[in-house]
Write a protein that holds these residues in place. Structure first.
Motif, PDB file in Angstrom:
ATOM      1  N   SER A   1       0.836  -1.206   0.000  1.00 33.65           N
ATOM      2  CA  SER A   1       0.000   0.000   0.000  1.00 33.65           C
ATOM      3  C   SER A   1       0.869   1.253   0.000  1.00 33.65           C
ATOM      4  CB  SER A   1      -0.908   0.001   1.230  1.00 33.65           C
ATOM      5  OG  SER A   1      -0.146   0.240   2.405  1.00 33.65           O
ATOM      6  N   LYS A   2       0.269   2.359  -0.356  1.00 30.33           N
ATOM      7  CA  LYS A   2       0.987   3.636  -0.352  1.00 30.33           C
ATOM      8  C   LYS A   2       1.440   4.003   1.060  1.00 30.33           C
ATOM      9  CE  LYS A   2      -1.659   5.248  -4.335  1.00 30.33           C
ATOM     10  NZ  LYS A   2      -2.731   6.156  -4.808  1.00 30.33           N
TER      11      LYS A   2
ATOM     12  N   ARG B   1       2.270   9.785   2.271  1.00 30.61           N
ATOM     13  CA  ARG B   1       1.423   9.041   1.344  1.00 30.61           C
ATOM     14  C   ARG B   1       1.172   9.836   0.074  1.00 30.61           C
ATOM     15  NH1 ARG B   1      -4.103   8.829   0.673  1.00 30.61           N
ATOM     16  NH2 ARG B   1      -4.459  10.100   2.535  1.00 30.61           N
TER      17      ARG B   1
END
Length: 331
Positions: free
Chosen positions: A35-36, A47
């Protein structure tokens, strides 16, 4: 942005425009599925910086995203064949490098049957190596009757129709109508006696009430027909003399799709071609270029509304239709 940092601290801040870092972040996100938020935490980024870097990587061509139609749905060849033949649909199977052509064809047959099956239908299933594989890929059907259309035809390295019907019997809500007999027997009297057996007679009578049938069509040759390799030289000679070009469920037919009358026909325990012609939806499976002429003949004879072909069969059938069109143009 980093004015409050010391020179030493600023040297540790990632360069968000560095091509190598853009590549690494892209691998993390697109290939490793991270995931970011995870990427940002590990690399000391926000992010939002990660999101901008992924966009930049696409803009620079570091990441190239391709969206294509799955091979089994890219059916321009099938559409052209269906129009030329006047059938409902032609599906040309295709698989990846790890899938054999027969297994890819079997998966396409399985998908087609599952898509067409509806509750309370009566579905007839013949046998071939491809249809047997297709049955293994079917995990569910709506509540329905499945009728075995032919007796058992043992082939080295494969099962037979009796084993296949047991596979359908294991599916919840499916009732089966088996034929406990061989496909080809020694003489007509034996075949007649088997066809008269109550359980077999009920299955063959049920074949008059089919909503869908799944059958295989092969050329009348050792390369394309499992029946060819299991009959005598006399049967083969008789069939050739009578003009047989194809076989479906043990029944031989000529270039016009008409039944070829030979002694072999009287020794078959299975569905007749007329029963298939009366079936509203017949799904034909064909494997290999050697089956193409037989497929063309079956369609001429009114057998088959949907064809599921491997690329070799589809290519050979395309050439047959081109030759027919050229001959008409010359005339």
């Amino acid at each position: 942005m980093f004015a409050h940092l010391t020179a030493a601290e600023e040297a540790l801040v990632p360069d968000v425009d560095d091509p190598e870092l853009l590549r690494e972040v892209s691998v993390d996100f697109y290939l490793d599925g991270r995931s970011k938020v995870e990427i940002a935490k590990e690399r000391g980024l926000s992010r939002f910086q990660v999101a901008r870097m992924l966009n930049t990587a696409r803009d620079l061509g570091i990441v190239r995203i391709e969206i294509s139609t799955p091979a089994h749905l890219d059916n321009s060849t099938g559409s052209a064949l269906a129009q030329a033949l006047g059938v409902r649909e032609v599906i040309v199977s295709s698989g990846g490098s790890s899938t054999s052509p027969r297994d890819a064809l079997a998966r396409a047959v399985a998908r087609t049957l599952v898509d067409r099956a509806k509750p309370q239908m009566t579905i007839g299933v013949s046998w071939s190596r491809t249809i047997e594989l297709a049955a293994a890929h079917i995990e569910h059907l709506p509540p329905c009757d499945v009728v075995q259309l032919v007796g058992a035809q043992p082939v080295e390295g494969s099962g037979n129709s009796l084993e296949m019907i047991q596979r359908f019997k294991s599916l919840p809500g499916v009732r089966t109508w088996p034929i406990w007999a061989p496909l080809v027997v020694q003489d007509e009297a034996t075949a007649a006696g088997l066809r008269a057996q109550p359980q077999i007679a009920r299955a063959l009578e049920r074949a008059d009430q089919l909503d869908i049938a799944v059958v295989a069509v092969g050329g009348w040759s050792s390369e394309s027909s499992t029946v060819y390799s299991n009959v005598s030289r006399s049967d083969i000679a008789d069939a050739a003399a009578a003009g047989a070009v194809g076989e479906c469920s043990g029944r031989l037919f000529d270039d016009a799709g008409r039944l070829v009358p030979t002694p072999l026909d009287g020794r078959i325990v299975g569905v007749g071609l007329d029963q298939l012609r009366r079936t509203p939806e017949v799904i034909i499976s064909a494997h290999g270029a050697a089956a193409a002429r037989a497929v063309r003949a079956a369609v001429r004879g009114g057998i088959g509304s949907t064809l599921v072909l491997d690329p070799a069969a589809a290519g050979a059938l395309t050439e047959i239709l081109r030759a027919e069109s050229a001959a008409v143009s010359v005339d």
